[in-house]
Write an enzyme that holds these catalytic residues in place. Structure first.
Site, PDB file in Angstrom:
ATOM      1  N   ASP A 109      45.901  15.475  50.568  1.00 50.11           N
ATOM      2  CA  ASP A 109      47.036  15.712  49.677  1.00 50.11           C
ATOM      3  C   ASP A 109      48.068  16.462  50.513  1.00 50.11           C
ATOM      4  O   ASP A 109      47.864  17.632  50.857  1.00 50.11           O
ATOM      5  CB  ASP A 109      46.612  16.541  48.468  1.00 50.11           C
ATOM      6  CG  ASP A 109      47.760  16.806  47.498  1.00 50.11           C
ATOM      7  OD1 ASP A 109      48.920  16.535  47.858  1.00 50.11           O
ATOM      8  OD2 ASP A 109      47.504  17.298  46.385  1.00 50.11           O
ATOM      9  N   HIS A 110      49.157  15.801  50.868  1.00 50.17           N
ATOM     10  CA  HIS A 110      50.098  16.389  51.818  1.00 50.17           C
ATOM     11  C   HIS A 110      50.676  17.712  51.327  1.00 50.17           C
ATOM     12  O   HIS A 110      51.097  18.547  52.130  1.00 50.17           O
ATOM     13  CB  HIS A 110      51.224  15.407  52.140  1.00 50.17           C
ATOM     14  CG  HIS A 110      52.234  15.249  51.047  1.00 50.17           C
ATOM     15  ND1 HIS A 110      52.065  14.390  49.976  1.00 50.17           N
ATOM     16  CD2 HIS A 110      53.431  15.857  50.840  1.00 50.17           C
ATOM     17  CE1 HIS A 110      53.108  14.466  49.178  1.00 50.17           C
ATOM     18  NE2 HIS A 110      53.949  15.349  49.665  1.00 50.17           N
ATOM     19  N   HIS A 139      49.139  17.573  42.968  1.00 46.60           N
ATOM     20  CA  HIS A 139      49.987  18.619  43.540  1.00 46.60           C
ATOM     21  C   HIS A 139      50.023  19.895  42.707  1.00 46.60           C
ATOM     22  O   HIS A 139      49.717  20.989  43.194  1.00 46.60           O
ATOM     23  CB  HIS A 139      51.419  18.102  43.711  1.00 46.60           C
ATOM     24  CG  HIS A 139      51.529  16.914  44.600  1.00 46.60           C
ATOM     25  ND1 HIS A 139      50.619  16.626  45.592  1.00 46.60           N
ATOM     26  CD2 HIS A 139      52.454  15.921  44.657  1.00 46.60           C
ATOM     27  CE1 HIS A 139      50.981  15.526  46.223  1.00 46.60           C
ATOM     28  NE2 HIS A 139      52.081  15.070  45.664  1.00 46.60           N
TER      29      HIS A 139
END
Length: 504
Positions: free
Chosen positions: A184-185, A247
């Site tokens: 998950d960037h 996120h």
């Protein structure tokens, strides 16, 4: 940034001709090369369906680096040295000869090095192609060494709880959990990581990081862009799946988790899972009290007219897909009992900004005269994630003059000003961690499932009852009125993001 890995490594990127490789992965690797963080013996093999010469592949990647690297255009000597590490392998993954050819390529490289390398297989492909790629790896024995072989999986990790479990059964049926890196960037962003440093490296904050001193928490991830060319994908996702499930819930975990005993990967991830499991389930009949959805209509963003979501390419004319979500979540544990966490995210909003606002309770007693505190505001701590990374603390001070008048002032810390250097991109941090075998910033299966468990009741209700009033907010606004009512029921209001306030 982490120390330079020493062990030889082969990075195999499936889906190497796609946008992710072009825009993110190769620019990140090139920057790591410039900073001398890559192992001396590193080979990058791009795997794609189309036939292409390695020279043509490298030229395409160079164009991507010139456009998207934080360093700007490539320097000829540095690019030449980096490009020598890259090759291309074309073929259909479903064909046995493709897998055999890839295996031979790996063995050829390792034969030249004289030792077995770490092998990183990056699935930069749609989830529908995961099974095909992973079965090839398993059948050919390319990823069977738990100590050296790693599998990187891009989100989305399923589209609901059941599909996430199906994906996990597929992956863990062939590979050990320790080999799987769900990326998950957002977790690679400098300020997101700095939440841990802020909380656990400073004795100033941790003693007051609880329900006794904190009134509520607001997490905002706002985008000015619309879905644009991603309408087909977004129609099957929506803001709740696309942004909240991964996120925003990950940011919430970093804010709410208990202090870890160490920075070991599983210790940190255990604490995050504890938070997700402590989030109070939302009964279906109560969803409308805890969740708001919205969809943008036409409006003005950055001085230009933009179309409504339903007018975007690939979007159904009567779509009920949400482009905005606001949630109220409660965490049932000793630290956070009774403290609401408000989350909001949306597209085509007023300002592009991602930040966390910690709002503290009022001082227990005000000895000042009423006139002195007319402009009083509660203390707050704002953690900016993007675009201007930093930390802002709002406190009360006496205003200049002969009278006792209090007013709020901000104490601000900006990464760019403090360190005089550009921070690494998220994918730089995450790719280096994969190469090193550090899973701290990556999602574990139980973490993914727990996150889906939080939003599943909302998904079920929204899918059963389509929205009746879409579109319900104009592009360029801060979202639908229902989101303001959600937080107003608790006598709170959404804070104007700190970035927007400074730009006035």
């Amino acid at each position: 940034m982490s120390a330079t890995p020493k062990e030889p490594t082969i990075l195999v990127i499936f889906g190497a001709t796609g946008d992710l490789t072009w825009r993110k992965l190769i620019p990140a690797l090139y920057n790591l090369h410039l900073d001398r963080y890559l192992p001396e013996r590193l080979a990058v093999i791009g795997v794609g369906r189309r036939e292409m010469e390695s020279d043509s592949f490298r030229q395409r990647l160079k164009n991507g680096v010139d456009r998207f690297s934080r360093r700007g255009t490539t320097e000829p000597g540095a690019w030449s040295a980096f490009a020598q590490r890259i090759s291309y392998f074309g073929g259909d993954l479903s064909a046995p000869q493709t897998g055999e050819g890839l295996k031979a390529r790996l063995q050829e490289i390792e034969g030249g090095w004289g030792e077995r390398s770490n092998r990183v297989f990056y699935l930069a492909i749609p989830p529908t192609a995961f099974e095909e790629a992973t079965r090839q790896l398993e059948q050919l024995g390319l990823c069977k060494d738990c100590g050296h072989d790693r599998l990187v999986v891009e989100k989305p990790f399923g589209r609901d709880l059941e599909s996430a479990r199906t994906l996990d059964r597929l992956l863990t049926g062939m590979f050990a959990e320790s080999q799987i890196y769900r990326i998950d960037h957002y977790l690679g962003k400098e300020t997101v990581q700095n939440i841990l440093a802020l909380r656990f490296a400073n004795s100033l904050f941790e003693p007051i990081w609880n329900r006794r001193y904190i009134d509520h928490v607001q997490i905002t991830v706002a985008e000015t862009v619309g879905v644009e060319s991603r309408g087909g994908y977004y129609e099957g996702a929506g803001a709740l799946r696309d942004m909240v499930q991964n996120h925003l819930l990950q940011i919430l975990c970093l804010i709410a988790m208990e202090p870890p005993v160490s920075f070991a990967a599983d210790e940190v991830r255990n604490k995050k899972v504890d938070v997700l499991r402590a989030i109070r389930p939302i009964p279906p009949e109560e969803v409308h009290h805890f969740a708001v959805r919205g969809q943008y209509g036409a409006g003005i963003v950055d001085g230009r007219a933009v179309p409504a979501y339903r007018e975007e390419p690939g979007v159904a004319p009567a779509s009920s897909t949400e482009t905005y979500v606001a949630l109220k979540l409660l965490i049932d544990n000793w630290r956070w009992q009774g403290v609401p966490f408000y989350l909001r995210t949306g597209k085509r909003l007023h300002t592009k900004v991602s930040e966390v606002a910690i709002i503290f309770r009022p001082a227990p007693h005000q000895p000042f005269p009423a006139a002195a505190v007319e402009s009083w505001q509660p203390n707050r701590l704002v953690l900016r994630i993007q675009p201007e990374e930093g930390i802002v603390s709002r406190i009360q001070v006496k205003q200049p003059g002969t009278r006792m008048l209090l007013g709020p002032v901000d104490m601000a810390f900006h990464y760019r000003e403090a360190f005089k250097a550009s921070a690494p991109e998220a994918y730089e941090t995450l790719l280096l961690d994969v190469i090193r075998g550090d899973a701290t910033l990556f999602m574990r299966a139980d973490q993914v499932e727990s996150a889906w468990g939080v939003i599943s009741p909302i998904l079920d209700v929204w899918e059963a009852v389509p929205a009746a009033a879409f579109p319900d907010y104009s592009a360029g606004s801060w979202g639908p009125e229902a989101a303001d009512l959600l937080i107003a029921r608790d006598r709170h209001n959404w804070l104007q993001p700190a970035l927007a306030e400074e730009s006035k």
